[in-house]
Design a protein around this motif. Sequence first.
Motif, PDB file in Angstrom:
ATOM      1  N   THR A   4      77.557  32.692  47.210  1.00 31.77           N
ATOM      2  CA  THR A   4      77.025  33.858  46.509  1.00 31.77           C
ATOM      3  C   THR A   4      76.666  34.916  47.537  1.00 31.77           C
ATOM      4  O   THR A   4      75.930  34.638  48.487  1.00 31.77           O
ATOM      5  CB  THR A   4      75.779  33.485  45.699  1.00 31.77           C
ATOM      6  N   PRO A   5      77.172  36.129  47.381  1.00 32.12           N
ATOM      7  CA  PRO A   5      76.911  37.138  48.410  1.00 32.12           C
ATOM      8  C   PRO A   5      75.468  37.618  48.412  1.00 32.12           C
ATOM      9  O   PRO A   5      74.806  37.661  47.381  1.00 32.12           O
ATOM     10  CB  PRO A   5      77.869  38.271  48.036  1.00 32.12           C
ATOM     11  N   THR A   6      75.010  37.975  49.581  1.00 33.04           N
ATOM     12  CA  THR A   6      73.756  38.699  49.724  1.00 33.04           C
ATOM     13  C   THR A   6      74.050  40.174  49.538  1.00 33.04           C
ATOM     14  O   THR A   6      75.007  40.704  50.092  1.00 33.04           O
ATOM     15  CB  THR A   6      73.148  38.457  51.119  1.00 33.04           C
ATOM     16  N   ILE A   7      73.223  40.857  48.739  1.00 31.36           N
ATOM     17  CA  ILE A   7      73.390  42.290  48.558  1.00 31.36           C
ATOM     18  C   ILE A   7      72.433  42.973  49.522  1.00 31.36           C
ATOM     19  O   ILE A   7      71.211  42.791  49.452  1.00 31.36           O
ATOM     20  CB  ILE A   7      73.117  42.734  47.113  1.00 31.36           C
ATOM     21  N   ALA A   8      73.000  43.738  50.459  1.00 28.93           N
ATOM     22  CA  ALA A   8      72.221  44.432  51.477  1.00 28.93           C
ATOM     23  C   ALA A   8      72.235  45.926  51.192  1.00 28.93           C
ATOM     24  O   ALA A   8      73.301  46.520  51.008  1.00 28.93           O
ATOM     25  CB  ALA A   8      72.789  44.150  52.863  1.00 28.93           C
ATOM     26  N   PHE A   9      71.059  46.532  51.159  1.00 30.37           N
ATOM     27  CA  PHE A   9      70.894  47.933  50.781  1.00 30.37           C
ATOM     28  C   PHE A   9      70.541  48.786  51.999  1.00 30.37           C
ATOM     29  O   PHE A   9      69.652  48.421  52.768  1.00 30.37           O
ATOM     30  CB  PHE A   9      69.785  48.076  49.744  1.00 30.37           C
ATOM     31  N   VAL A  10      71.198  49.933  52.117  1.00 31.87           N
ATOM     32  CA  VAL A  10      70.919  50.875  53.201  1.00 31.87           C
ATOM     33  C   VAL A  10      70.649  52.242  52.576  1.00 31.87           C
ATOM     34  O   VAL A  10      71.541  52.841  51.969  1.00 31.87           O
ATOM     35  CB  VAL A  10      72.098  50.964  54.188  1.00 31.87           C
ATOM     36  N   HIS A  11      69.419  52.724  52.704  1.00 28.12           N
ATOM     37  CA  HIS A  11      69.061  54.022  52.117  1.00 28.12           C
ATOM     38  C   HIS A  11      69.615  55.158  52.975  1.00 28.12           C
ATOM     39  O   HIS A  11      70.082  54.959  54.099  1.00 28.12           O
ATOM     40  CB  HIS A  11      67.547  54.134  51.964  1.00 28.12           C
ATOM     41  N   GLY A  12      69.526  56.367  52.441  1.00 29.59           N
ATOM     42  CA  GLY A  12      69.997  57.536  53.158  1.00 29.59           C
ATOM     43  C   GLY A  12      68.870  58.403  53.647  1.00 29.59           C
ATOM     44  O   GLY A  12      67.723  57.966  53.773  1.00 29.59           O
TER      45      GLY A  12
END
Length: 252
Positions: A4-12
């Motif tokens: 199951t993938p990890t969802i990684a978030f990068v803000h702007g």
Amino acid sequence: MPTTPTIAFVHGAFADSGGWSATISALDAAGLPVIAISNQLRGLAPDADHVRSVLATIQGPVVLVGHSYGGAVIGEAARRADNVAALVFVAAYILDEGESIATVLDPVRFPGSLLGPDTLVERPFGNPSAPGGTDTDLYIAVPRFSEVFAADLPQDRSRLMALMQRPLSVSALTAAADARPAWHDTPCWALVAEQDNAIPPAGQHWMANRAGATLGTVAASHAVMISQPVAVTETILEAVESVTGKREPARK
């Protein structure tokens, strides 16, 4: 090894990881692993290096999500991160080699951005890695923030965001992607904010189509992850499904 993938978030720019709160909560409630990576907003190469260093600590596949300038960062960061299985661009810049966020969209061809000298405030700061040892942080002027960034949010919410915004350095604005970004070789999705006053929607469409992204649209300002989190969540789940082969339910 996790499948199951990890969802990684990068803000702007002009934002922080808190903008992803509603989507992160929905994915976490659905049992999906998530991580919010703080974007340094100092320069494309160092920002991508930082994101890549975090990705290296994650076992198994990653769905990497970027908003605005964060889209440029994830395209660079995933280039040497073998575990990135999919990219999701949310009202984002999608750069090709040699392009910066300052140059990718010709304002004559793609008019409509309100970001510029009339709406930005400059604050110089010391930066040993910048030419001459100095750099400049860019902030959206507080009275203009709502119009530029968050026109579909309540005024009290957008004003608080304006007061808490994280600036983007000129070095990050002008730095060009120095190699073939990962979207050339990685499945990607793009969600276009059709009421965006920061990145012109026509420019978002053009970048997404050039990248061969699976395209979605939503009536939203640049702060789409806050005003329309369900649309963001659904786009990410489409990417997750491409990795796992099954649809993950998101709890409201």
